[in-house]
Design a protein around this motif. Sequence first.
Motif, PDB file in Angstrom:
ATOM      1  N   THR A  48       0.679  -1.269   0.185  1.00 19.71           N
ATOM      2  CA  THR A  48      -0.084  -0.140   0.087  1.00 19.71           C
ATOM      3  C   THR A  48       0.764   1.207   0.160  1.00 19.71           C
ATOM      4  O   THR A  48       2.003   1.301   0.626  1.00 19.71           O
ATOM      5  CB  THR A  48      -1.180   0.001   1.230  1.00 19.71           C
ATOM      6  OG1 THR A  48      -0.258   0.258   2.508  1.00 19.71           O
ATOM      7  CG2 THR A  48      -1.899  -1.104   1.354  1.00 19.71           C
ATOM      8  N   ALA A  49       0.384   2.293  -0.686  1.00 22.04           N
ATOM      9  CA  ALA A  49       1.067   3.585  -0.741  1.00 22.04           C
ATOM     10  C   ALA A  49       1.103   4.376   0.785  1.00 22.04           C
ATOM     11  O   ALA A  49      -0.008   4.286   1.443  1.00 22.04           O
ATOM     12  CB  ALA A  49       0.519   4.504  -1.408  1.00 22.04           C
ATOM     13  N   PRO A  50       2.229   4.864   0.968  1.00 24.71           N
ATOM     14  CA  PRO A  50       2.225   5.702   2.397  1.00 24.71           C
ATOM     15  C   PRO A  50       1.101   6.607   2.227  1.00 24.71           C
ATOM     16  O   PRO A  50       0.805   7.219   1.376  1.00 24.71           O
ATOM     17  CB  PRO A  50       3.692   6.137   2.496  1.00 24.71           C
ATOM     18  CG  PRO A  50       4.135   6.175   1.130  1.00 24.71           C
ATOM     19  CD  PRO A  50       3.373   5.128   0.602  1.00 24.71           C
ATOM     20  N   PRO A  51       0.654   7.125   3.546  1.00 25.34           N
ATOM     21  CA  PRO A  51      -0.156   8.354   3.255  1.00 25.34           C
ATOM     22  C   PRO A  51       0.146   9.517   2.665  1.00 25.34           C
ATOM     23  O   PRO A  51       1.580   9.887   2.979  1.00 25.34           O
ATOM     24  CB  PRO A  51      -0.553   8.584   4.853  1.00 25.34           C
ATOM     25  CG  PRO A  51       0.073   7.553   5.484  1.00 25.34           C
ATOM     26  CD  PRO A  51       1.123   6.728   4.688  1.00 25.34           C
TER      27      PRO A  51
END
Length: 52
Positions: A48-51
């Motif tokens: 998942t992509a970081p915030p």
Amino acid sequence: MAVRVVAEACAGADDASHARALDAIRLYAPLADVIDATTASAILATTTAPPA
């Protein structure tokens, strides 16, 4: 930082040059790892992509 190189995403002037380049990258293990496209796809599917 560890680096993963997707073998199919690299090119060489010919097959032998391509193989030599990937072999040279493997010399840097565990800092660099050569993986195939299937493995890369599986990794990306679970990442998942970081915030923002």
